[in-house]
Design an enzyme around this catalytic site. Structure first.
Site, short mmCIF file in Angstrom:
data_model
loop_
_atom_site.label_atom_id
_atom_site.label_comp_id
_atom_site.label_asym_id
_atom_site.label_seq_id
_atom_site.Cartn_x
_atom_site.Cartn_y
_atom_site.Cartn_z
N GLU A 95 -2.60 10.92 -4.65
CA GLU A 95 -3.56 9.87 -5.05
C GLU A 95 -5.00 10.37 -5.07
O GLU A 95 -5.83 9.96 -4.26
CB GLU A 95 -3.41 8.66 -4.13
CG GLU A 95 -2.06 7.99 -4.26
CD GLU A 95 -1.95 6.66 -3.51
OE1 GLU A 95 -2.78 6.40 -2.63
OE2 GLU A 95 -1.03 5.89 -3.82
N GLU A 115 5.99 6.05 -5.48
CA GLU A 115 5.99 5.29 -4.23
C GLU A 115 6.04 3.81 -4.57
O GLU A 115 5.44 3.38 -5.55
CB GLU A 115 4.71 5.53 -3.42
CG GLU A 115 4.54 6.92 -2.88
CD GLU A 115 3.22 7.09 -2.12
OE1 GLU A 115 2.59 6.09 -1.77
OE2 GLU A 115 2.85 8.25 -1.90
#
Ligand code: GLA
Ligand code: GLA
Length: 649
Positions: free
Chosen positions: A141, A290
């Site tokens: 991320e 995720e």
């Protein structure tokens, strides 16, 4: 594929096999490991310890679980930040970040890149030919920039390479305004929120290029050692806009994202658009790297998704072209910052209630995988998405409530409900395959985008521009023509004036009588070939009776401009009109609005996936189909709330 984020380094090796056996029983067929394990993989500089990871990979293999390796660069070890303080990022307020969280590194720092690259190379040397390693995730991320002196110098050099001369930069940014004129490259500051619009835009583009080059160091390190069958991604964050995802994803093998609801329940329209955004990055199937096992820990109110909703959410991802769904995380770490986050196995090592829902999902994925193999989402409708435009609007929303993503979704929702698949792609993507292209709030039009859109319309395509489109050029300067700027001539109309609205105002025309909220553009018609589709009713006087939407035929194609922010019902009618105009036929007859229908095709197969987010209901199918999960033939399906059907025809 069904996966879990597994952190074996947090547990004694003696426990690993029990975890893997539980995963295998739930039909989990991949784990992502090592993404934050730098301090375990390199406890001292140059002391690479990968035997434990090899052991984990082998044990996973024994349980028929493939492995995605994460490079650990999102969490530098303490020895590194202590020895090389220059690798720590400088926060926006000028203070240095500290060890103890993650993402505290400076993405522009050469030393950090070198150390992260070495780590990736060591991992790839060891696992690049490992038959149980199927792919890689770089970092985690990407999010935090750094604002230190050396980054500023790099930014200035980047500007120099782009603009060549200060005269050119000064002209394009209109720096005569407020005496901003630069006499030396070293005078140019970093600006993140307030500042010259040209400066702001270039900083974001520099940030994007810097993430790309940061990532490239690790990509090259892995590719030098790994077999090409090991595919490489990074996990992105949906609509997150700190960098241009098209810039950063272009070097990857596939795109992936982390799909978190946070608080409340799944908004399948907006979330569906996010899946499509991710699929549009490389214009092919993607992964959900995720997703939340029930709930998260980082929201103000971390409610759990309802029973059944996690399963429906997983199928929703598959419907939009995901190849995998991975739960973050497998088991709660005993300590660390995320103790309250949802998991599949509790700190005690036994399944939580949701584990059994995921196990059912796993059994279903196993059944459906051969049918879904080789299929993808094929769309005849594209919605254009552009980071430059979103940034440009967000820096100067003019009406605080005007959110470019919400504007996009207001078009996307009704279009997708009719067309059953929509691509969300860049304004530079190939468009000739689409019957309809819709550009909500395409504020900033680069010359490349203008050419692309013009060629599309002249080639017989149907282009619809939404509010605020065509206002700015590639330097975030106002076009000297009114909106839609370089496309105004083709449209035969222009925006005479825009108005930020306090209250909804009436709009009436071919799409019925409705309202415009937040924003309204008064359109002036300049060509007799341009037809008015809707007009404003009585409001501030300026807008009364003025054109709110216009269209013009261009050969077999057309260009349409919608200056109103239409309410849902009127937007639905507008969407129907757009489909009719472009000769599009819906794939499935209309279903209730709380049922999502997705279609995947390929390899001579067509798979329809339905999820019901409302009350129990029966849906009649347009023809008999095979229910993939039960194996029976059926011409209707009855779905409870969060019920799912996977059908083949
Ligand atoms: C102030 C400033 C002007 C301009 C206006 C905008 O009055 O003096 O330069 O910024 O605000 O409203
Ligand atoms: C992000 C991160 C994960 C984890 C989750 C929690 O997606 O990538 O490491 O922190 O959030 O929701």
């Amino acid at each position: 594929m069904l996966g879990a984020a597994w952190y074996p380094e947090q547990w004694p090796e003696a426990r690993w096999e029990a975890d893997l056996a539980l995963m295998e029983a739930a039909h989990i067929n991949f784990v992502r490991v090592s993404e934050f394990a730098w301090s375990t993989m390199e406890p001292k500089e140059g002391d690479y310890q990968l035997d434990w990871l090899e052991h984990a990979v082998r044990l996973a293999e024994k349980h028929h679980i493939a492995v995605v390796l994460g490079t650990p660069s999102a969490a530098p070890p303490a020895w590194l930040t202590q020895r090389y303080p220059e690798t720590m990022r400088t926060k926006e307020d000028g203070r240095k970040d500290e060890h103890g969280n993650r993402q505290q590194f400076d993405w522009s720092n050469a030393k950090y890149r070198e150390l992260a690259g070495k780590m990736a190379a060591k991992m790839a040397e060891r696992f690049g030919h490992d038959k149980n390693v199927i792919g890689w995730q770089i970092d985690n991320e990407y999010a935090n920039e750094s604002y230190g002196e050396s980054t500023r110098t790099q930014f200035q050099d980047w500007l120099k390479a782009k603009y060549k001369t200060l005269d050119s930069l000064n002209a394009k940014w209109t720096t005569a305004y407020w005496s901003e004129t630069y006499q030396d490259w070293s005078q140019i500051p970093i600006a993140e929120r307030y500042g010259n619009p040209g400066l702001l835009l270039n900083w974001k583009q520099f940030v994007s290029d810097t993430w790309r080059s940061y990532q490239k160091v690790q990509l090259d390190a892995i590719r030098a050692h790994a077999e090409p069958r090991q595919i490489i991604t990074t996990n992105m964050m949906g609509w997150f806009d700190a960098y241009d995802h098209y810039t950063v994803s272009q070097d990857l093998d596939f795109a992936s994202w982390d799909d978190y609801v946070g608080s409340g329940q799944l908004d399948f329209v907006r979330n569906g658009a996010t899946h499509d955004l991710t699929r549009g990055l490389l214009r092919k199937n993607f992964w959900v790297m995720e997703t939340q096992p029930g709930f998260v820990n980082w929201h103000a109110n971390n409610n759990a998704l309802d029973k059944g909703e996690v399963r429906a959410m997983a199928w929703h991802a598959i419907g939009h072209g995901s190849e995998a769904v991975e739960y973050w995380q497998w088991r709660s770490a005993l300590n660390g910052q995320e103790q309250y986050h949802g998991v599949l196995v509790g700190a005690d090592g036994t399944p939580v209630p949701l584990y059994y829902e995921v196990k059912q999902l796993g059994a279903e994925f196993e059944k459906a995988a051969p049918v879904l193999a080789g299929t993808t989402v094929k769309s005849e409708v594209a919605v254009l998405q552009d980071y430059n435009s979103r940034w440009a609007i967000n820096w100067q929303r003019h009406n605080r409530a005007f959110d470019p993503v919400t504007a996009l979704v207001s078009y996307y929702g009704p279009l997708r409900a009719l067309a059953r698949s929509v691509d969300v792609v860049a304004d530079t993507a190939p468009l000739s395959g689409y019957k309809l292209v819709v550009a909500p709030a395409l504020n900033l039009l680069t010359p490349t985008a203008v050419k692309n859109l013009e060629a599309y319309v002249r080639g017989g395509g149907h282009l619809v521009l939404g509010q605020r489109s065509g206002m700015k050029d590639e330097d975030n300067s106002l076009y000297p023509q009114r909106q839609p700027g370089p496309l105004a001539d083709m449209l035969g109309a222009r925006v005479e004036q825009w108005y930020a609205l306090e209250t909804a105002i009436p709009v009436e025309g071919d799409w019925g009588a409705g309202t415009s909220t937040m924003w309204a553009e008064q359109i002036g018609v300049k060509s007799s070939e341009t037809k008015v589709l809707a007009r404003y009713g009585k409001s501030n006087g300026w807008l009364d009776g003025q054109p709110a939407a216009v269209t013009r035929k261009v050969g077999k194609g057309s260009i349409t401009y919608i200056g109103a922010g239409l309410d849902e019902a009127t937007m639905r009618n507008a969407a129907k009109w757009m489909l009719d105009e472009s000769g599009l036929k819906p794939v499935m007859p209309e279903v209730p609005a709380d049922v999502e229908v997705s279609v995947r095709e390929g390899d001579g197969k067509r798979v329809v996936i339905l999820e019901n987010f409302g009350e129990k209901k029966t849906i009649t199918l347009p023809q008999a189909m095979t229910d993939v999960l039960s194996g029976t033939s059926t011409s209707s399906v009855t779905l409870d709330q969060y019920g799912v059907a996977v059908l083949r025809y």
